[in-house]
Write a protein that holds these residues in place. Structure first.
Motif, PDB file in Angstrom:
ATOM      1  N   PRO A 173       0.835  -1.380   0.017  1.00  0.00           N
ATOM      2  CA  PRO A 173      -0.080  -0.160   0.045  1.00  0.00           C
ATOM      3  C   PRO A 173       0.785   1.193  -0.110  1.00  0.00           C
ATOM      4  N   CYS A 174       1.928   1.120   0.701  1.00  0.00           N
ATOM      5  CA  CYS A 174       2.757   2.544   0.668  1.00  0.00           C
ATOM      6  C   CYS A 174       3.550   2.736  -0.446  1.00  0.00           C
ATOM      7  N   ARG A 175       3.976   1.428  -1.047  1.00  0.00           N
ATOM      8  CA  ARG A 175       4.630   1.612  -2.361  1.00  0.00           C
ATOM      9  C   ARG A 175       3.761   2.319  -3.524  1.00  0.00           C
ATOM     10  N   GLN A 176       2.465   1.784  -3.446  1.00  0.00           N
ATOM     11  CA  GLN A 176       1.595   2.160  -4.348  1.00  0.00           C
ATOM     12  C   GLN A 176       1.576   3.676  -4.118  1.00  0.00           C
ATOM     13  N   ALA A 177       1.203   4.119  -2.938  1.00  0.00           N
ATOM     14  CA  ALA A 177       0.806   5.737  -2.829  1.00  0.00           C
ATOM     15  C   ALA A 177       2.330   6.569  -3.237  1.00  0.00           C
ATOM     16  N   ILE A 178       3.273   5.993  -2.969  1.00  0.00           N
ATOM     17  CA  ILE A 178       4.360   6.852  -3.355  1.00  0.00           C
ATOM     18  C   ILE A 178       4.594   6.853  -4.825  1.00  0.00           C
TER      19      ILE A 178
END
Length: 601
Positions: free
Chosen positions: A354-359
């Motif tokens: 989820p964090c990778r996608q947001a970045i």
């Protein structure tokens, strides 16, 4: 100009000054400071960091953002205090309650939030009757005590410096992108209540991403990108938020002459590294359920190991990572092998996803700005230490033809040192308006205007009919706001001798496309969707009133009155809103100004 005023204030100060930058992070905090001596220009080499926090076995720039409360709701321990065995014993025996991640509880309500992470943020413990402002105040009071200790212990004439300058310290507080208005007000009040300063004007705000890029520019590590008319982005990956800001280099990187201008509104998404921890915690608790390690002490120890070692070292290549359990055993159904809890590569990737996608989504938006080709990205923040995260962002960058750099300077001090640089040197010359900004006011009623039909009306002091809730736009969305220029709107109002001359103007932001002329529909009790209240601007027009002539006629009550046409002038290009009111008589070209205060509800 704001820039010139700041340079003059710093270079020609008449007394010793202490400038302190405090970065309150979701998981860790840090403090830097500079002692400015009378008559001497500031030097970047004078910046000091607090590196000896109570309880720490190994000196570190960062300290955990944790406060422990006892049963009487008294803050008893902070930061690394639990590394002291005596305090840890009290924590355990007296059942002190830790409060963590409290920074995220003060976030603006409109910030983007990943659905997968929505439930991950813990609230304040229900059995404690405290507010997030109380936690901020208690933690900042702890920070103040450590500032005092550092200055006294780390400088040859430390006691003299502290006694001489403690009453007029300048405090720079860092925030994620978009934490403006009411959030800044709550943080400022907490800092004042913590006795960091009694003067609210001595508390300044800078965004973490802006401070980071200013620090890295000072190190020389990104000089190759800081050429005139280049476009560059800063992606600051912290514990709680991901902040992305893009700039145009409007002046060269020669010493003291770097000038940056925002080219789009700064992005902020609540998707920092703590959410990797939280997803890992859910998985670990599930695996250890009904085992000999299903207790809080064991789980806490594993989570600390995951945070300090497994998370930053995971590179996406190895088939698994191990967390040592402390007892030799194997239970394959629970992923326990030879005394280690084994987390597969697949599971680790799931924690980060989820964090990778947001970045990457945020960076995609930045590099897609028309006519402003961002081809260089600086990757920073504590989360940037993750080998896996950096490798994933670099792979994405290669497919887009974008260069990415992760300078190897200590990332923990980039924000606080950068905050000091921001205060001493005005590098940012323009910021991008994230919303449409405007002031709520009244308009003369026009029966021929179809938009005014069916709306409530008011009668002013002169007996004229007015229509309220008009949105007077002063800055349009996606336009550059210079830090040196004012945005303004004119207002026209009647006053009598016996009425209050104080006016209150509400500054609003409109988030969507084209802002409506009126802030709510006829007969509606609520404002249209998309309006955000920023602040209230208050000013006393007595000086204007005294210098104005009376109107030729009387008002409907038989009283003499005056019309005042005044201008509300707002500085929106800096990190905080500032305002003043302006009036010019019909016979004089020289305007009269009065200061206006900014209030938050």
């Amino acid at each position: 100009m704001i820039r010139n005023r700041r340079e003059k204030r710093v270079r020609y100060r008449s007394k010793r000054e202490i400038v302190v930058c405090i970065d309150i992070g979701t998981t860790f905090s840090a403090v830097s400071m500079s002692i400015l001596e009378c008559g001497q220009p500031p030097r970047n080499s004078n910046i000091q960091e607090i590196t000896r926090w109570p309880g720490q076995n190994v000196p570190s720039i960062k300290v955990p953002s944790i406060v422990w409360y006892n049963a009487e709701e008294v803050a008893k321990a902070f930061g690394s205090d639990d590394e002291d065995c005596l305090i840890l014993e009290k924590i355990e025996n007296e059942h002190w309650t830790p409060v963590v991640w409290w920074k995220l509880l003060i976030r603006p309500g409109h910030l983007q939030f990943l659905p997968a992470l929505q439930e991950a943020i813990p609230g304040l413990p229900e059995h404690l009757d405290i507010k997030v402002e109380d936690v901020f105040r208690h933690y900042l009071a702890y920070i103040r005590s450590q500032i005092e200790r550092h200055i006294i212990d780390s400088n040859a004439n430390g006691r003299e410096i502290w006694e001489d300058a403690k009453s007029h310290m300048t405090i720079v507080l860092t925030t994620p992108n978009g934490w403006e208005g009411i959030t800044q007000h709550r943080m400022r009040q907490a800092a004042m209540d913590a006795d960091l300063t009694k003067d609210g004007a001595k508390i300044k705000f800078v965004t973490e991403a802006e401070a980071s890029i200013l620090y890295l520019a000072q190190t020389g590590k990104i000089d190759g990108w800081l050429h005139r008319n280049n476009y560059i982005a800063m992606c600051d990956c912290g514990g709680g938020t991901i902040d992305i800001t893009a700039y145009k280099v409007s002046a060269s990187s020669s010493p003291g002459k770097l000038r940056l201008e925002e080219i789009c509104y700064p992005r902020c998404c609540i998707a920092g590294s703590v959410f990797v921890n939280r997803m890992a915690e859910v998985w670990i608790r599930d695996r250890l359920k009904n085992t000999m390690f299903d207790d809080e002490v064991s789980i806490k120890r594993l989570l600390v190991s995951f945070e300090k070692s497994s998370k930053p070292s995971f590179d996406g290549e190895k088939p698994y990572v191990n967390l040592a359990l402390g007892a030799y055993m194997t239970e394959r159904a629970k992923d326990i092998h030879n005394g280690n809890l084994r987390i597969s590569k697949k599971e680790m990737v799931t924690f980060f996803e989820p964090c990778r996608q947001a970045i990457i989504q945020g960076l995609e938006e930045i590099i897609s700005i028309p006519d402003k080709p961002v081809k260089r990205i600086v990757f920073g923040g504590g989360f940037a230490n993750s080998k896996y995260l950096f490798s994933e962002v670099r792979k994405w960058a290669e497919t887009k033809g974008v260069e990415i750099a992760r300078p190897d300077d200590p990332l923990e001090k980039s924000v606080t040192n950068g905050g000091i640089h921001w205060y001493l040197n005005s590098t940012i010359v323009g910021r991008m308006a994230k919303f449409h900004y405007g002031i709520e006011g009244d308009a003369n009623f026009n029966p021929a205007d179809p938009d005014m039909r069916g709306r409530e009306t008011l009668v002013d002091m002169a007996g004229e009919k007015k229509v309220p809730y008009v949105f007077f736009v002063i800055v349009k969305k996606d336009t550059t706001i210079s830090v040196d220029k004012e945005a303004s709107a004119w207002f026209y109002r009647a006053f009598t001798d016996d009425c209050d001359k104080t006016v209150s103007l509400v500054l609003w932001a409109y988030r969507w496309g084209v802002p409506p002329k009126f802030m709510k529909k006829p007969g509606a009790t609520k404002l249209d969707d998309g309006f955000l209240r920023i602040c209230t601007v208050k000013g006393d027009l007595s000086k204007f009133y005294d210098a104005s002539p009376y109107h030729e006629s009387l008002n409907p009550d038989g009283k003499m009155f005056k019309y005042l046409q005044y201008e509300a002038c707002l500085m929106l290009g800096d990190t905080e809103v500032r305002a003043r009111l302006k009036w010019r008589s019909e016979t004089s070209k020289k305007p009269i100004y009065c200061e206006a205060s900014i209030g938050y509800d």
